[in-house]
Scaffold this motif. Sequence first.
Motif, PDB file in Angstrom:
ATOM      1  N   ALA A   5      10.904  -3.113  25.822  1.00 15.90           N
ATOM      2  CA  ALA A   5      10.398  -2.618  24.813  1.00 15.90           C
ATOM      3  C   ALA A   5       9.735  -2.842  23.518  1.00 15.90           C
ATOM      4  O   ALA A   5      10.539  -3.436  22.675  1.00 15.90           O
ATOM      5  N   GLU A   6       8.550  -2.725  22.993  1.00 15.90           N
ATOM      6  CA  GLU A   6       8.183  -2.519  21.237  1.00 15.90           C
ATOM      7  C   GLU A   6       7.697  -1.426  21.279  1.00 15.90           C
ATOM      8  O   GLU A   6       7.096  -0.034  21.867  1.00 15.90           O
ATOM      9  N   PRO A   7       7.819  -1.448  19.795  1.00 20.06           N
ATOM     10  CA  PRO A   7       7.128   0.062  18.532  1.00 20.06           C
ATOM     11  C   PRO A   7       5.434  -0.178  19.849  1.00 20.06           C
ATOM     12  O   PRO A   7       4.851  -0.902  19.477  1.00 20.06           O
ATOM     13  N   SER A   8       5.768   1.063  18.996  1.00 20.09           N
ATOM     14  CA  SER A   8       3.650   1.751  19.162  1.00 20.09           C
ATOM     15  C   SER A   8       3.036   1.042  18.315  1.00 20.09           C
ATOM     16  O   SER A   8       3.873   1.558  16.937  1.00 20.09           O
TER      17      SER A   8
ATOM     18  N   ALA B  63       2.862   3.705  15.022  1.00 19.93           N
ATOM     19  CA  ALA B  63       4.051   3.939  14.520  1.00 19.93           C
ATOM     20  C   ALA B  63       3.888   4.638  13.408  1.00 19.93           C
ATOM     21  O   ALA B  63       4.375   5.670  12.781  1.00 19.93           O
ATOM     22  N   TRP B  64       3.176   3.317  12.656  1.00 20.92           N
ATOM     23  CA  TRP B  64       2.917   3.439  11.497  1.00 20.92           C
ATOM     24  C   TRP B  64       2.174   4.548  10.636  1.00 20.92           C
ATOM     25  O   TRP B  64       2.192   5.492   9.604  1.00 20.92           O
TER      26      TRP B  64
ATOM     27  N   PHE C 140       8.889  -0.457   6.604  1.00 19.63           N
ATOM     28  CA  PHE C 140       9.088   0.170   7.463  1.00 19.63           C
ATOM     29  C   PHE C 140       8.941  -1.184   8.008  1.00 19.63           C
ATOM     30  O   PHE C 140       8.634  -1.283   9.087  1.00 19.63           O
TER      31      PHE C 140
ATOM     32  N   GLU D 283      10.570   5.743  19.750  1.00 22.75           N
ATOM     33  CA  GLU D 283      10.072   6.270  19.217  1.00 22.75           C
ATOM     34  C   GLU D 283       9.843   7.362  18.290  1.00 22.75           C
ATOM     35  O   GLU D 283       9.750   6.984  17.091  1.00 22.75           O
TER      36      GLU D 283
ATOM     37  N   GLN E 267      11.039   7.372  13.859  1.00 21.36           N
ATOM     38  CA  GLN E 267      10.381   8.261  12.916  1.00 21.36           C
ATOM     39  C   GLN E 267      11.062   9.373  12.262  1.00 21.36           C
ATOM     40  O   GLN E 267      11.052   9.137  10.756  1.00 21.36           O
TER      41      GLN E 267
END
Lengths: 204, 208
Positions: A61-64, A67-68, B25, B47, B51
């Motif tokens: 699993a990798e963050p999108s 995301a930033w 971040f 996700e 956030q």
Amino acid sequence: MKCHEARQLLIHYSNGEIGRSERELLQAHLTQCESCFRHLQSLSNVEQQVRAGLHEAADLAEPSSMAWQELSHRLAGRRRERTAPHSSLPLIWRLMGGVSATIALAAVVGAVIVTPSLRPAHTPLDSPSTQITTQAHAPADATTGLESASSVDATQMIAPAPRKKTRPLLLSEPDSFLQASQVRIEPESEFVSQISCYYCLRMR
Amino acid sequence: MEGNEILQLIRRYLAGDETAFAALFHQYNNLVFKTAYVLLGSKDEAEDALQEVFLNVHRSLASYQPTKGAFSTWLYRITVNHCLSWKRKRRFLFFSFDEGHAQHQRQHQRQYPSVELSMHHSVTHEEQVEVADQVLKAMSHLSPKLRAVVALRYYRDLSYAEIATILNVPIGTVKSRLCQAMETLRAVLESTAAESVAQDLLPREAKS
């Protein structure tokens, strides 16, 4: 040390999170108890499996990549909210302000709706003599007949019913003005129009 | 990147430098996301957690006190607290993990579209996916509190003392939770293994 005591310590022994005295007692028990020793092996296998499984799951699993961008967008929105001027009044007063604004808006809308129904009432009230005069001279004057005819048509468009009545409307008959206005009005604005007519008549 | 560099970034951010927050971040988003994923079992929820955690960090970074612990410990605490409160709000644990499993499969299909044609390359990956899937499913049998202890111990390799600090509980509580969690996982994983062995044996018996 008994087996049920040893079972409580096995996982911490495997993790190296056990005191010296407890470790020695447990080691002594494990040399004698095959069942607890097998339990320790089983727990160690589970630990390895859990460690490997959690790392594998996390690796998959990798963050999108967005995301930033999403976060910075939300932070910008929050900054805008913070810098925007906001009322320092208590909530109840702000609500009262909203309610009064709604009432004012309703009054304006009501006035707009009611205005056409008042027109035939006001027109004879404001200039009853000219109205009567125009009707009296209309057939005799051919040049002004067109103008008077057009004015009659315009009046009929607004209030055709009083034109059918040959006599002029009298100030002492408030109900006749209301009956005369054939323009359909909303039920809630009817009450307002009646009050308005009544006060107009009283003012006269 | 821990210690002085992080403190420098935090000071810069508190002085009004937003680029320092971006650097924080990018430094920690993987840590937060993957910890949340292990705790929640769903990529979408992880996700969201990413956030929310960084919004929380942005709001409360001024309250972080370096003398009370490392920044990562503080960040773990925010992450775990968010995930635990999230789990309290919605209790569809099994659905969550099934969804995670489905995402694994989809991702696997994207990465290895021709599994049958390249067997020796994909076998290890399949095994990895299977192990991950089994463990995540077994984790779904644990309460969120027990799962947090397991994740912090076996995924983040933290000591009992660090876990106790993050969860704000005594070390004795960490020990009892871990003992309970591992006994449950042992029972679940051994029964799963026994079932898979039985399924493997069935076709052989049919063949003979």
